[in-house]
Motif scaffolding. Structure first.
Motif, PDB file in Angstrom:
ATOM      1  N   GLU A 192     -42.882 -25.307 -56.314  1.00 45.72           N
ATOM      2  CA  GLU A 192     -43.416 -24.929 -57.622  1.00 45.72           C
ATOM      3  C   GLU A 192     -42.830 -23.590 -58.027  1.00 45.72           C
ATOM      4  O   GLU A 192     -42.595 -22.717 -57.194  1.00 45.72           O
ATOM      5  N   VAL A 193     -42.605 -23.427 -59.313  1.00 50.08           N
ATOM      6  CA  VAL A 193     -42.134 -22.157 -59.871  1.00 50.08           C
ATOM      7  C   VAL A 193     -43.289 -21.574 -60.680  1.00 50.08           C
ATOM      8  O   VAL A 193     -43.893 -22.264 -61.495  1.00 50.08           O
ATOM      9  N   VAL A 194     -43.602 -20.312 -60.438  1.00 54.54           N
ATOM     10  CA  VAL A 194     -44.641 -19.611 -61.189  1.00 54.54           C
ATOM     11  C   VAL A 194     -43.922 -18.627 -62.108  1.00 54.54           C
ATOM     12  O   VAL A 194     -43.558 -17.527 -61.681  1.00 54.54           O
ATOM     13  N   PRO A 195     -43.691 -19.018 -63.362  1.00 58.12           N
ATOM     14  CA  PRO A 195     -42.882 -18.200 -64.269  1.00 58.12           C
ATOM     15  C   PRO A 195     -43.401 -16.786 -64.489  1.00 58.12           C
ATOM     16  O   PRO A 195     -42.621 -15.861 -64.637  1.00 58.12           O
ATOM     17  N   GLU A 196     -44.702 -16.613 -64.506  1.00 61.46           N
ATOM     18  CA  GLU A 196     -45.259 -15.280 -64.782  1.00 61.46           C
ATOM     19  C   GLU A 196     -45.824 -14.642 -63.513  1.00 61.46           C
ATOM     20  O   GLU A 196     -46.888 -14.031 -63.533  1.00 61.46           O
ATOM     21  N   ALA A 197     -45.099 -14.760 -62.423  1.00 59.97           N
ATOM     22  CA  ALA A 197     -45.532 -14.172 -61.149  1.00 59.97           C
ATOM     23  C   ALA A 197     -45.542 -12.648 -61.259  1.00 59.97           C
ATOM     24  O   ALA A 197     -44.705 -12.060 -61.946  1.00 59.97           O
ATOM     25  N   PRO A 198     -46.485 -12.007 -60.585  1.00 55.55           N
ATOM     26  CA  PRO A 198     -46.537 -10.539 -60.620  1.00 55.55           C
ATOM     27  C   PRO A 198     -45.375  -9.936 -59.839  1.00 55.55           C
ATOM     28  O   PRO A 198     -44.816 -10.571 -58.946  1.00 55.55           O
ATOM     29  N   TRP A 199     -45.018  -8.718 -60.178  1.00 57.10           N
ATOM     30  CA  TRP A 199     -43.943  -8.024 -59.472  1.00 57.10           C
ATOM     31  C   TRP A 199     -44.366  -7.698 -58.046  1.00 57.10           C
ATOM     32  O   TRP A 199     -43.599  -7.810 -57.114  1.00 57.10           O
ATOM     33  N   VAL A 200     -45.618  -7.300 -57.857  1.00 53.07           N
ATOM     34  CA  VAL A 200     -46.148  -6.998 -56.530  1.00 53.07           C
ATOM     35  C   VAL A 200     -47.135  -8.115 -56.170  1.00 53.07           C
ATOM     36  O   VAL A 200     -48.137  -8.316 -56.857  1.00 53.07           O
ATOM     37  N   TYR A 232     -37.466  -3.376 -52.676  1.00 58.26           N
ATOM     38  CA  TYR A 232     -37.560  -3.148 -54.116  1.00 58.26           C
ATOM     39  C   TYR A 232     -38.675  -2.151 -54.374  1.00 58.26           C
ATOM     40  O   TYR A 232     -39.828  -2.404 -54.057  1.00 58.26           O
ATOM     41  N   LEU A 233     -38.308  -1.016 -54.940  1.00 63.64           N
ATOM     42  CA  LEU A 233     -39.262   0.060 -55.212  1.00 63.64           C
ATOM     43  C   LEU A 233     -40.009  -0.204 -56.505  1.00 63.64           C
ATOM     44  O   LEU A 233     -39.467  -0.790 -57.443  1.00 63.64           O
ATOM     45  N   HIS A 238     -45.209   1.807 -54.519  1.00 57.92           N
ATOM     46  CA  HIS A 238     -44.751   0.880 -53.482  1.00 57.92           C
ATOM     47  C   HIS A 238     -43.334   1.220 -53.037  1.00 57.92           C
ATOM     48  O   HIS A 238     -42.446   1.365 -53.871  1.00 57.92           O
ATOM     49  N   ASP A 239     -43.155   1.361 -51.727  1.00 52.73           N
ATOM     50  CA  ASP A 239     -41.807   1.558 -51.192  1.00 52.73           C
ATOM     51  C   ASP A 239     -41.039   0.247 -51.168  1.00 52.73           C
ATOM     52  O   ASP A 239     -39.815   0.229 -51.194  1.00 52.73           O
ATOM     53  N   ASP A 240     -41.760  -0.857 -51.092  1.00 55.62           N
ATOM     54  CA  ASP A 240     -41.162  -2.187 -51.098  1.00 55.62           C
ATOM     55  C   ASP A 240     -42.207  -3.156 -51.639  1.00 55.62           C
ATOM     56  O   ASP A 240     -43.274  -3.325 -51.031  1.00 55.62           O
ATOM     57  N   VAL A 241     -41.930  -3.782 -52.776  1.00 57.84           N
ATOM     58  CA  VAL A 241     -42.921  -4.679 -53.380  1.00 57.84           C
ATOM     59  C   VAL A 241     -43.203  -5.897 -52.517  1.00 57.84           C
ATOM     60  O   VAL A 241     -44.214  -6.573 -52.716  1.00 57.84           O
ATOM     61  N   TYR A 242     -42.343  -6.176 -51.547  1.00 58.80           N
ATOM     62  CA  TYR A 242     -42.546  -7.320 -50.658  1.00 58.80           C
ATOM     63  C   TYR A 242     -43.135  -6.912 -49.304  1.00 58.80           C
ATOM     64  O   TYR A 242     -43.250  -7.737 -48.400  1.00 58.80           O
TER      65      TYR A 242
END
Length: 94
Positions: free
Chosen positions: A18-26, A47-48, A52-56
Motif C-alpha cells: 500500500e502507498v500512503v500518499p500523505e505520510a508524515p515526514w516523521v 534525514y534531519l 530530529h537527528d534522523d526522522v527514521y
C-alpha cells in the motif's frame, strides 16, 4: 515526476502492499499501527528535521527499517540542472 506520479510508480513495485500518499515526514507508533506497517524502506542516509537527528530513528530503533542503496550515480534531478532554462525554445527537444 509529480507526487501523484511517484506514488503510482511505487504502487507498482513488487514488495509494496500500500502507498500512503500523505505520510508524515516523521513516523511514529500511531502511524505504524494505523497502517499495520511491517517495514519502512528508504536509503540509509540520516534525514534531519526540526528536533530530529534522523526522522527514521524511531523506526530503526524498532528494527523495522529496511535500508536500500543507490547503485546508480545518475539522478534525474542532476540531469535537469544541466538543461539550459530556455532549452525548449532553443530547439533542444525539437
Amino acid at each position: 515526476m509529480q507526487h501523484a506520479e511517484r506514488c503510482e510508480a511505487v504502487r507498482h513495485c513488487r514488495w509494496v502492499d500500500e502507498v500512503v500518499p500523505e505520510a508524515p515526514w516523521v513516523i511514529d507508533a500511531a502511524f505504524l499501527e494505523k497502517y499495520n506497517i511491517d517495514y519502512v524502506a528508504h536509503d540509509d542516509e540520516p534525514y534531519l528535521s526540526a528536533g530530529h537527528d534522523d526522522v527514521y530513528a524511531f523506526v530503526k530503533s524498532l528494527g523495522l527499517f529496511a535500508p536500500f542503496r543507490f547503485y546508480c550515480t545518475f539522478r534525474s534531478s542532476h540531469a535537469t540542472r544541466q538543461i539550459p532554462p530556455n532549452a525548449s525554445h532553443a530547439g533542444y527537444f525539437n
